[in-house]
Write a protein that holds these residues in place. Structure first.
Motif, PDB file in Angstrom:
ATOM      1  N   GLY A 211       0.777  -1.191   0.205  1.00 34.61           N
ATOM      2  CA  GLY A 211       0.096   0.025  -0.468  1.00 34.61           C
ATOM      3  C   GLY A 211       0.569   1.625  -0.252  1.00 34.61           C
ATOM      4  O   GLY A 211       0.575   2.470  -0.315  1.00 34.61           O
ATOM      5  N   SER A 212       2.180   1.502   0.591  1.00 30.84           N
ATOM      6  CA  SER A 212       2.548   2.908   1.006  1.00 30.84           C
ATOM      7  C   SER A 212       3.812   2.610  -0.665  1.00 30.84           C
ATOM      8  O   SER A 212       4.253   4.162  -0.387  1.00 30.84           O
ATOM      9  N   ARG A 213       3.718   2.287  -1.848  1.00 28.75           N
ATOM     10  CA  ARG A 213       4.433   1.928  -2.159  1.00 28.75           C
ATOM     11  C   ARG A 213       4.451   2.255  -3.488  1.00 28.75           C
ATOM     12  O   ARG A 213       2.341   2.701  -3.998  1.00 28.75           O
ATOM     13  N   GLU A 214       4.358   3.783  -4.046  1.00 26.08           N
ATOM     14  CA  GLU A 214       4.232   4.774  -5.295  1.00 26.08           C
ATOM     15  C   GLU A 214       3.871   3.129  -6.377  1.00 26.08           C
ATOM     16  O   GLU A 214       4.088   2.829  -6.555  1.00 26.08           O
ATOM     17  N   LEU A 215       2.544   3.538  -6.746  1.00 26.05           N
ATOM     18  CA  LEU A 215       1.930   2.616  -8.260  1.00 26.05           C
ATOM     19  C   LEU A 215       3.113   2.055  -9.154  1.00 26.05           C
ATOM     20  O   LEU A 215       3.664   1.203  -9.696  1.00 26.05           O
ATOM     21  N   SER A 216       4.240   3.722  -9.947  1.00 29.57           N
ATOM     22  CA  SER A 216       5.071   2.477 -11.630  1.00 29.57           C
ATOM     23  C   SER A 216       6.489   1.886  -9.864  1.00 29.57           C
ATOM     24  O   SER A 216       6.906   1.261 -11.565  1.00 29.57           O
ATOM     25  N   GLU A 217       6.403   2.312  -9.460  1.00 37.07           N
ATOM     26  CA  GLU A 217       7.950   1.552  -8.223  1.00 37.07           C
ATOM     27  C   GLU A 217       7.259   0.596  -7.920  1.00 37.07           C
ATOM     28  O   GLU A 217       8.306  -0.460  -8.067  1.00 37.07           O
ATOM     29  N   ILE A 218       5.629  -0.182  -8.213  1.00 40.09           N
ATOM     30  CA  ILE A 218       6.225  -1.612  -7.607  1.00 40.09           C
ATOM     31  C   ILE A 218       6.490  -2.824  -9.334  1.00 40.09           C
ATOM     32  O   ILE A 218       6.089  -2.825 -10.339  1.00 40.09           O
ATOM     33  N   THR A 219       7.761  -3.719  -9.052  1.00 38.52           N
ATOM     34  CA  THR A 219       8.544  -3.803  -9.574  1.00 38.52           C
ATOM     35  C   THR A 219       7.557  -5.677  -9.779  1.00 38.52           C
ATOM     36  O   THR A 219       5.983  -6.121  -8.551  1.00 38.52           O
ATOM     37  N   PRO A 220       7.968  -7.005 -10.675  1.00 38.37           N
ATOM     38  CA  PRO A 220       7.143  -8.717 -10.309  1.00 38.37           C
ATOM     39  C   PRO A 220       7.583  -8.632  -9.719  1.00 38.37           C
ATOM     40  O   PRO A 220       7.287  -9.835  -8.934  1.00 38.37           O
ATOM     41  N   GLU A 221       8.848  -8.606  -8.860  1.00 43.53           N
ATOM     42  CA  GLU A 221       9.309  -9.351  -7.509  1.00 43.53           C
ATOM     43  C   GLU A 221       8.357  -9.105  -6.312  1.00 43.53           C
ATOM     44  O   GLU A 221       8.395  -9.367  -5.621  1.00 43.53           O
ATOM     45  N   ASP A 222       8.038  -7.754  -6.282  1.00 42.94           N
ATOM     46  CA  ASP A 222       6.853  -7.215  -5.457  1.00 42.94           C
ATOM     47  C   ASP A 222       5.799  -7.742  -5.123  1.00 42.94           C
ATOM     48  O   ASP A 222       5.379  -8.478  -4.450  1.00 42.94           O
ATOM     49  N   VAL A 223       5.398  -8.269  -6.218  1.00 47.58           N
ATOM     50  CA  VAL A 223       3.875  -9.258  -6.381  1.00 47.58           C
ATOM     51  C   VAL A 223       4.728 -10.489  -5.778  1.00 47.58           C
ATOM     52  O   VAL A 223       3.340 -10.767  -5.051  1.00 47.58           O
ATOM     53  N   ASP A 224       5.821 -10.326  -6.798  1.00 44.57           N
ATOM     54  CA  ASP A 224       5.818 -12.727  -6.669  1.00 44.57           C
ATOM     55  C   ASP A 224       5.880 -12.337  -5.154  1.00 44.57           C
ATOM     56  O   ASP A 224       5.237 -13.502  -4.005  1.00 44.57           O
ATOM     57  N   ALA A 225       6.911 -11.396  -4.403  1.00 45.80           N
ATOM     58  CA  ALA A 225       6.538 -12.087  -2.354  1.00 45.80           C
ATOM     59  C   ALA A 225       6.151 -11.915  -1.696  1.00 45.80           C
ATOM     60  O   ALA A 225       5.716 -12.446  -0.886  1.00 45.80           O
TER      61      ALA A 225
END
Length: 293
Positions: free
Chosen positions: A33-47
């Protein structure tokens, strides 16, 4: 740049959502939630998805937050979490919060395998059993059989049915109008002759009155009665939403095309109605076997 939380807040405010949708959105807010939308990476989603898999299904605890049930998530449920995040990025692009060329971090994520649950749909013969039992057990409210039949023949969600007022129903034209569905769009559903006849029997048909109201004119909480009817009909553990799935399955089995199923059930994507099309394929196979012996 907007954070994931702020975009989800706007998404939630833009339309009504069911509890399951809100729960999935809350998970993504908690993780990213605290991450800027454009900075969310596939690795973040995987985690986050690894965390989701480790958590498994949740169970409610009275007076407390939910807790892990110690049971893995079904593949279909896991896929809904991914689809929910995809919808947020699609929403952000529509609002020009992301460029059209932006590649969402969900792209390329493989879907979890989904096993076909034979108990996911209520079949026509099962609905008939429910109706017979409901007519005997529902001696006080007197509307459950009409509710069951209308739900099964229209595929409308329970929330839309509970919000129906008599002004939304035209028994002569056999239509039901829902101003706003789950996806934010209106829908006009067709009533079968049998469903229209069942509704015509109900009392209190003033324009502003709820069709499925309780004694005080408010939406009736029928869950306890539903559970009792299902148990007596030999169908314990079934939920009311399976009538909607049953509608889609019955349409597909009868050979109705996917586009028509989408229109009848208010689906906006092919994916939503694709779950029923295996029934259509099975029906076609039976026809071919019968014709080309």
């Amino acid at each position: 740049m907007a954070t994931l939380t702020s975009v989800i807040d706007a998404f939630v405010a833009s339309r009504e959502h069911d509890r399951a949708t809100l729960g999935r959105l809350a998970f993504w807010v908690e993780c990213l939630g605290s991450r800027e939308l454009s900075e969310i990476t596939p690795e973040d989603v995987d985690a986050a998805l690894v965390r989701l898999a480790e958590r498994g299904r949740l169970k409610p605890r009275r007076g407390q937050d939910t807790a892990s049930a110690g049971v893995p998530l079904a593949g279909s449920t896991f896929n809904r979490y991914v689809s929910q995040l995809q919808s947020i990025f699609k929403y952000a692009r529509r609002l020009r919060l992301l460029p059209r060329a932006h590649v969402p971090p969900t792209r390329g994520i493989e879907k979890a395998p989904e096993t076909q649950d034979p108990n996911r749909y209520l079949r026509p013969e099962e609905v008939e059993r429910l109706l017979k039992v409901a007519r005997v057990l529902d001696t006080r409210w007197g509307r459950l059989s009409a509710l069951i039949l209308t739900a099964f023949h229209t595929g409308l969600r329970v929330g839309n049915l509970q919000a129906l007022r008599w002004r939304d129903i035209d028994l002569d034209k056999r239509t039901v109008t829902v101003d706003k569905t789950k996806n934010g769009q209106p829908i006009v559903s067709a009533l079968s002759e049998r469903a229209a006849a069942e509704l015509a029997k109900l009392p209190g048909q003033t324009p502003d009155a709820l069709v499925f109201a309780g004694r005080l004119g408010c939406p009736h909480h029928f869950r306890g009665l539903w559970v009792k009817v299902c148990t007596e009909a030999g169908l314990p553990g079934r939920n009311f939403h399976q009538l909607r799935h049953g509608c889609g399955s019955a349409l597909a089995t009868a050979g109705v095309g996917q586009a028509q199923i989408m229109a009848i059930m208010g689906h906006r994507t092919l994916t939503a109605s694709a779950r029923y099309m295996h029934q259509n394929a099975s029906d076609k196979l039976a026809v071919v076997d019968r014709v080309f012996r």
